[in-house]
Enzyme design. Structure first.
Site, short mmCIF file in Angstrom:
data_model
loop_
_atom_site.label_atom_id
_atom_site.label_comp_id
_atom_site.label_asym_id
_atom_site.label_seq_id
_atom_site.Cartn_x
_atom_site.Cartn_y
_atom_site.Cartn_z
CB SER A 185 -0.69 -0.28 0.77
OG SER A 185 -1.80 -0.65 1.35
CE LYS A 260 -5.49 -1.66 0.82
NZ LYS A 260 -4.58 -2.19 1.25
CE LYS A 329 0.34 1.90 4.32
NZ LYS A 329 0.91 1.65 3.34
#
Length: 376
Positions: A185, A260, A329
């Protein structure tokens, strides 16, 4: 039906000797023209997180001119499902896999189950050795061991670590034309810059982050969001179809990572509002399990209510396999992207604040479903 006869090994699993894990010199089976086109030794550029979107678009245009000839990009986005997967003869000899965390361990295992000749590495040497003991393959011991890999998959915590890996021994050892698939990611703008820098060094890149958690990784039913050239995805598709039941070609470099992050911003928002509703209901005398059942039979139904509340929250297990810090995050990556494209996201910013603040006060391994308890 997906084929399980892709990348069969010609020799049994073994340790890496001084001649490397391939046992012979391996060349990436890439068109020779790429080797002639791609030259240079430019270092990997690490842009600041606040790099302007205009700068990133220049990077994208440069990449697109060289890699996207004939590709319609996002307008022709395609999803592969179990019903339309066909057997493709693999061009790969040896595949590298970097990052054997909770997700990466299961994903690498899926590849070994399909007889993929695999070289693995993790900063935790014991973890890498454990994988080899359980599933076979080989552990990379020195830089030269990567030279025979024409494809390397990365499953790492963030962009900074990805850049360090590719700017270090692993990236330097890869042969021209090798394909790097970053399934981490990572930050979309940094990914675009990284793809351009790798292209200048004769390497190719796809960003291919996943959704589906540890369960999806272990079952090979991840959703995979891919950014990059269509021709590179065509080469990588047989590998990706071993890992996921859906493979989306989102668009150019960085778009997979953007998708994502945006998905997880929605996921975090849904979890937050569901948790708040259950807490309010409980204070008014409604059993959380009952209210969640009502949500699942009503318009408030979501992935959170269907697949997280009973399983990981009310059960007390808090064991989805995806940490709260990683969720925080990803939410921050999404809101940062919104700022770079100059689109206000007040709800996203509020979610970002809640998750980031909570993430600062917990252990790194705390599951993201613990947010329900931490917000009570």
């Amino acid at each position: 039906m997906r084929s399980t006869t892709i990348w069969r090994r010609e020799t049994p699993s073994r340790s890496i000797g001084r001649t490397g894990p391939c046992g012979m010199l391996c060349f990436p089976l890439l068109e020779v023209v790429l080797v002639l086109i791609f030259t240079g030794t430019a270092p990997i550029y690490k842009p600041r997180l606040d790099q302007s979107i205009a700068e990133s678009m220049i990077v994208e245009q440069s990449v697109n001119r060289n890699l996207f000839a004939g590709s319609a990009g996002a307008r022709n986005a395609h999803v592969t499902t179990d019903s339309d997967v066909s057997t493709i003869e693999s061009p790969h000899s040896t595949v590298g896999f970097v990052g054997l965390g909770q997700m990466g361990f299961h994903m690498a295992h899926r590849l070994r189950e399909a007889d993929v000749e695999l070289i693995v590495f993790d900063v935790d040497t014991a973890r890498a050795n454990e994988f080899i003991e359980q599933h076979g393959g080989a552990v990379a011991r020195e830089a030269g061991d990567w030279a025979c890999c024409d494809v390397v998959l990365l499953m790492l915590p963030n962009s900074a670590i990805v850049e360090d890996v590719l700017d270090g021994e692993i990236g330097s050892a890869l042969s021209p034309g090798a394909l790097i698939i970053d399934m981490s990611s990572s930050e979309p703008v940094r990914t675009r810059a990284l793809a351009a820098a790798l292209m200048a060094k004769g390497l190719r890149m796809l960003d291919a982050p996943v959704s589906g958690g540890v369960k999806g990784a272990s079952e090979g039913r991840l959703s995979i969001m891919v950014g990059g050239a269509a021709v590179d995805l065509a080469q990588a598709r047989p590998l990706l179809e071993l890992l996921g039941s859906k493979v989306f070609h989102v668009g150019g470099p960085g778009t997979g990572h953007a998708a994502k992050a945006l998905n997880n911003m929605v996921s975090a928002a849904t979890f937050s509002i569901t948790a708040e509703a259950l807490h309010v209901g409980e204070r008014f005398g409604i059993n959380p399990g009952m209210l969640n059942t009502i949500l699942n039979a009503s318009s408030g139904r979501s992935n959170t209510s269907e697949n997280k509340i009973e399983q990981f929250v009310l059960s007390g297990t808090e064991g989805s396999g995806f940490s709260l810090r990683l969720m925080a995050k990803d939410v921050h990556i999404a809101t940062d992207l919104a700022r770079q494209v100059k689109f206000p996201v007040p709800i996203g910013d509020a979610i970002d604040s809640v998750w980031s603040t909570t993430a600062n006060d917990i252990e790194p391994s705390t599951d993201h479903t613990a947010m329900y308890r931490l917000r009570s």
